[in-house]
Scaffold this motif. Structure first.
Motif, PDB file in Angstrom:
ATOM      1  N   PHE A  75      12.925  25.692   5.371  1.00  0.00           N
ATOM      2  CA  PHE A  75      13.095  25.029   4.158  1.00  0.00           C
ATOM      3  C   PHE A  75      14.059  23.855   4.130  1.00  0.00           C
ATOM      4  O   PHE A  75      13.794  22.738   3.715  1.00  0.00           O
ATOM      5  N   THR A  76      15.167  24.265   4.586  1.00  0.00           N
ATOM      6  CA  THR A  76      16.206  23.196   4.661  1.00  0.00           C
ATOM      7  C   THR A  76      15.759  22.055   5.648  1.00  0.00           C
ATOM      8  O   THR A  76      16.153  21.068   5.421  1.00  0.00           O
ATOM      9  N   VAL A  77      15.383  22.474   6.921  1.00  0.00           N
ATOM     10  CA  VAL A  77      14.655  21.451   7.821  1.00  0.00           C
ATOM     11  C   VAL A  77      13.672  20.811   7.474  1.00  0.00           C
ATOM     12  O   VAL A  77      13.764  19.487   7.417  1.00  0.00           O
ATOM     13  N   LYS A  78      12.773  21.374   6.683  1.00  0.00           N
ATOM     14  CA  LYS A  78      11.595  20.723   6.295  1.00  0.00           C
ATOM     15  C   LYS A  78      12.202  19.674   5.121  1.00  0.00           C
ATOM     16  O   LYS A  78      11.398  18.436   5.206  1.00  0.00           O
ATOM     17  N   ALA A  84      11.263  13.071   5.271  1.00  0.00           N
ATOM     18  CA  ALA A  84      10.579  12.970   3.925  1.00  0.00           C
ATOM     19  C   ALA A  84      10.126  11.748   3.736  1.00  0.00           C
ATOM     20  O   ALA A  84       9.472  11.330   2.735  1.00  0.00           O
ATOM     21  N   VAL A  85      10.605  10.621   4.754  1.00  0.00           N
ATOM     22  CA  VAL A  85      10.303   9.467   4.558  1.00  0.00           C
ATOM     23  C   VAL A  85       8.824   8.976   5.105  1.00  0.00           C
ATOM     24  O   VAL A  85       8.359   9.836   6.040  1.00  0.00           O
ATOM     25  N   GLU A  86       8.283   7.724   4.725  1.00  0.00           N
ATOM     26  CA  GLU A  86       6.788   7.524   5.190  1.00  0.00           C
ATOM     27  C   GLU A  86       7.039   7.145   6.675  1.00  0.00           C
ATOM     28  O   GLU A  86       8.056   6.632   7.090  1.00  0.00           O
ATOM     29  N   GLY A  87       6.126   7.781   7.459  1.00  0.00           N
ATOM     30  CA  GLY A  87       6.043   7.569   8.793  1.00  0.00           C
ATOM     31  C   GLY A  87       7.328   8.401   9.684  1.00  0.00           C
ATOM     32  O   GLY A  87       7.444   8.233  10.791  1.00  0.00           O
ATOM     33  N   ALA A  88       7.713   9.552   8.952  1.00  0.00           N
ATOM     34  CA  ALA A  88       8.702  10.254   9.487  1.00  0.00           C
ATOM     35  C   ALA A  88       7.902  11.030  10.636  1.00  0.00           C
ATOM     36  O   ALA A  88       6.939  11.538  10.569  1.00  0.00           O
ATOM     37  N   PRO A  89       8.678  11.911  11.581  1.00  0.00           N
ATOM     38  CA  PRO A  89       8.503  12.530  12.516  1.00  0.00           C
ATOM     39  C   PRO A  89       7.925  14.014  11.825  1.00  0.00           C
ATOM     40  O   PRO A  89       8.406  14.335  10.798  1.00  0.00           O
ATOM     41  N   ASN A  90       6.862  14.710  12.653  1.00  0.00           N
ATOM     42  CA  ASN A  90       6.685  16.117  12.077  1.00  0.00           C
ATOM     43  C   ASN A  90       7.986  16.855  12.192  1.00  0.00           C
ATOM     44  O   ASN A  90       8.444  17.008  13.316  1.00  0.00           O
ATOM     45  N   TRP A  91       8.112  17.694  11.284  1.00  0.00           N
ATOM     46  CA  TRP A  91       9.569  18.545  11.127  1.00  0.00           C
ATOM     47  C   TRP A  91       9.128  19.744  11.938  1.00  0.00           C
ATOM     48  O   TRP A  91      10.055  20.590  12.435  1.00  0.00           O
ATOM     49  N   SER A 227      19.883  13.102  17.563  1.00  0.00           N
ATOM     50  CA  SER A 227      20.979  13.424  16.443  1.00  0.00           C
ATOM     51  C   SER A 227      20.308  14.343  15.529  1.00  0.00           C
ATOM     52  O   SER A 227      20.950  15.522  14.959  1.00  0.00           O
ATOM     53  N   LEU A 228      19.104  14.282  15.182  1.00  0.00           N
ATOM     54  CA  LEU A 228      18.496  14.938  14.199  1.00  0.00           C
ATOM     55  C   LEU A 228      18.216  16.403  14.984  1.00  0.00           C
ATOM     56  O   LEU A 228      18.222  17.308  14.248  1.00  0.00           O
ATOM     57  N   LEU A 229      17.660  16.510  15.986  1.00  0.00           N
ATOM     58  CA  LEU A 229      17.312  17.609  16.748  1.00  0.00           C
ATOM     59  C   LEU A 229      18.595  18.686  16.859  1.00  0.00           C
ATOM     60  O   LEU A 229      18.426  19.754  16.463  1.00  0.00           O
ATOM     61  N   VAL A 230      19.804  18.070  17.157  1.00  0.00           N
ATOM     62  CA  VAL A 230      21.246  18.737  17.332  1.00  0.00           C
ATOM     63  C   VAL A 230      21.287  19.219  15.764  1.00  0.00           C
ATOM     64  O   VAL A 230      21.761  20.545  15.591  1.00  0.00           O
ATOM     65  N   SER A 231      21.070  18.630  14.626  1.00  0.00           N
ATOM     66  CA  SER A 231      21.241  19.110  13.352  1.00  0.00           C
ATOM     67  C   SER A 231      20.517  20.117  13.095  1.00  0.00           C
ATOM     68  O   SER A 231      20.637  21.269  12.502  1.00  0.00           O
ATOM     69  N   VAL A 232      19.144  19.969  13.499  1.00  0.00           N
ATOM     70  CA  VAL A 232      18.190  21.246  13.102  1.00  0.00           C
ATOM     71  C   VAL A 232      18.484  22.358  13.845  1.00  0.00           C
ATOM     72  O   VAL A 232      18.477  23.432  13.476  1.00  0.00           O
ATOM     73  N   VAL A 233      18.881  22.453  15.134  1.00  0.00           N
ATOM     74  CA  VAL A 233      19.279  23.567  16.185  1.00  0.00           C
ATOM     75  C   VAL A 233      20.537  24.149  15.091  1.00  0.00           C
ATOM     76  O   VAL A 233      20.513  25.332  15.302  1.00  0.00           O
ATOM     77  N   LEU A 234      21.503  23.557  14.891  1.00  0.00           N
ATOM     78  CA  LEU A 234      22.525  24.050  14.383  1.00  0.00           C
ATOM     79  C   LEU A 234      22.435  24.533  12.942  1.00  0.00           C
ATOM     80  O   LEU A 234      22.987  25.512  12.373  1.00  0.00           O
TER      81      LEU A 234
END
Length: 451
Positions: A75-78, A84-91, A227-234
């Protein structure tokens, strides 16, 4: 009944179907809550179970299904603003990488268990750390349950009432599957009341592939936000601290039910390895993290049939149903209020399990070190998650986080990640540690996320 006792093909198939039925309610609830694929969830629950049996020499009658402990992370990652923005990558692929790392941590800990023994490893994850982490997981999810219930409180309360009634007063098989009964009961009532649109079910094919390329972690190759990937992993990886304790408890429960010490043979290192690799495999293909299932332990106790082959039959059946998109759409059409009613008690039970972990291990809160560790884990996790100053957007489930830079990348640590890390570090450096794994069997088995 001996695990090697011969069973007729008909009885073998029926017993396998019963095991699949027992795990079904909880297993499909995780993708329903998170938006992950039901089909891929069933596929990798089955394949993960078979992999687990391979690595544990086919001796442990355990089924692996979706882990509820990772719900807070999903839920936090999603809800991260970047998704959440238009054209954002798949979470989903990003979350998959985080869960896969958690699975690899399982493998590392399994190696440590093999070479150093469980006592030396588990001293870094005592109940004063894991208990508050588990409590915080449930509390961070609670507002999501209320939001879903608000869609239709009558349907939500009906689901909740059915779960409670069968869990308390149910007999035999009905007592083992209260979640499934709550979901089906409220779903049927909602359908009769005209609140369910079955058009997607009618339009879905009977047969289809359970995995979508865009949900796999492989779809990130050449197009990843590091940077987003590292945030998600942590955010996702620290959750494995709680699930590894859950694994120990489940393996102890299975051993007690069957009357064999599976922690000794084939060994906790093998079962942890199987659980970790099954989790990593599922995550790579967009399915939720796996864990050993208490529901199936209940089936073992009820039937007295301990043949691991029966559980493998259930795994094969799960794989079979994963190739039916019509079945997956039937799950997707489930009313939001039904999900809310079931998750209301489910999330509360997660926190209650954390309390049980603390109580049954007799954590001494007259000691200042224990109070400080537990207080900071809960306060940091909830404070950061819900605080607008940390980027939280109440009443949604976005959750705040601590942002800092690493090598030019902005990394966001969730409240759960910060609380977990602080708890582990404080427990390691503060004097007065008094927990020894293995001295309190009841306490060591006190982690189990199932209703």
């Amino acid at each position: 009944m001996s695990e090697n006792q011969k069973l007729s093909p008909a009885k073998f198939g029926l017993l396998g179907f019963q095991h699949m039925f027992a795990m079904f309610g909880a297993t499909v609830l995780v993708p329903t809550l998170t938006g992950l694929s039901v089909s891929s969830t069933l596929l990798f629950a089955g394949l993960g179970t078979l992999l687990f049996h391979l690595l544990t020499k086919g001796k442990v009658p355990a089924f692996l299904g979706s882990s509820f402990a990772f719900l807070g992370g999903y839920f936090t990652v999603k809800a991260m603003p970047e998704f959440a923005v238009e054209g954002a990558p798949n979470w989903i692929p990003y979350a998959g990488v985080g869960v896969a790392v958690a699975g690899l941590i399982y493998c590392i800990v399994a190696a440590l268990f093999k070479f150093f023994g469980p006592e030396k490893v588990m001293r870094y994850f005592p109940p004063v750390v894991t208990g508050p982490i588990i409590i915080a997981i449930g509390l961070t999810l609670s507002n999501t349950a209320i939001t879903n219930c608000a869609d239709n409180w009558w349907i939500a309360l009906l689901a909740l009432a059915i779960v409670v009634a069968f869990n308390i007063w149910g007999k035999g098989m009905f007592k083992i599957i209260p979640i499934l009964l709550g979901v089906v009961g409220s779903y049927v009532v909602a359908a009769i009341a005209g609140q369910v649109d079955f058009t997607p079910v009618k339009e879905a094919a009977w047969i289809g592939l359970p995995v979508a390329w865009g949900d796999t972690t492989f779809s990130l190759f050449g197009n990843v936000n590091w940077s987003l990937l590292v945030s998600v992993v942590l955010t996702m990886a620290p959750i494995c601290l709680a699930t590894m304790m859950e694994h120990v408890g489940d393996m102890s429960a299975i051993s007690s039910t069957v009357g064999k010490n599976f922690i000794k043979e084939p060994g906790l290192h093998r079962s942890l390895l199987g659980d970790g690799l099954a989790t990593a495999l599922a995550a790579l293909f967009g399915a939720p993290a796996n864990t050993t299932y208490g529901e199936n332990t209940g089936v073992l106790a009820l039937t007295k049939v301990y043949n691991p082959g029966v559980v493998r039959m259930a795994a094969v059946l799960a794989v079979f149903f994963s190739f039916c998109p019509k079945f997956a759409e039937l799950i997707h059409c489930m009313p939001v209020a039904t999900i809310g009613g079931v998750s209301l008690i489910l999330y509360g039970m997660i926190s209650a399990v954390g309390v049980r972990n603390i109580v049954e291990n007799q954590v001494d809160f007259s000691k200042s070190r224990n109070v400080i560790i537990a207080a900071l884990i809960i306060a940091l996790t909830l404070g950061i998650h819900f605080s607008p100053a940390m980027g939280a957007d109440l009443p949604s489930s976005t959750g705040g986080g601590v942002v800092f830079a690493i090598g030019g990348y902005s990394v966001k640590l969730s409240g759960l990640a910060v609380g977990s890390l602080v708890g582990i570090i404080l427990n390691a450096i503060l004097p007065g540690k008094d927990y020894k794994f293995g001295e309190n069997e009841q306490g060591d088995q006190a982690v189990n996320f199932k209703v």
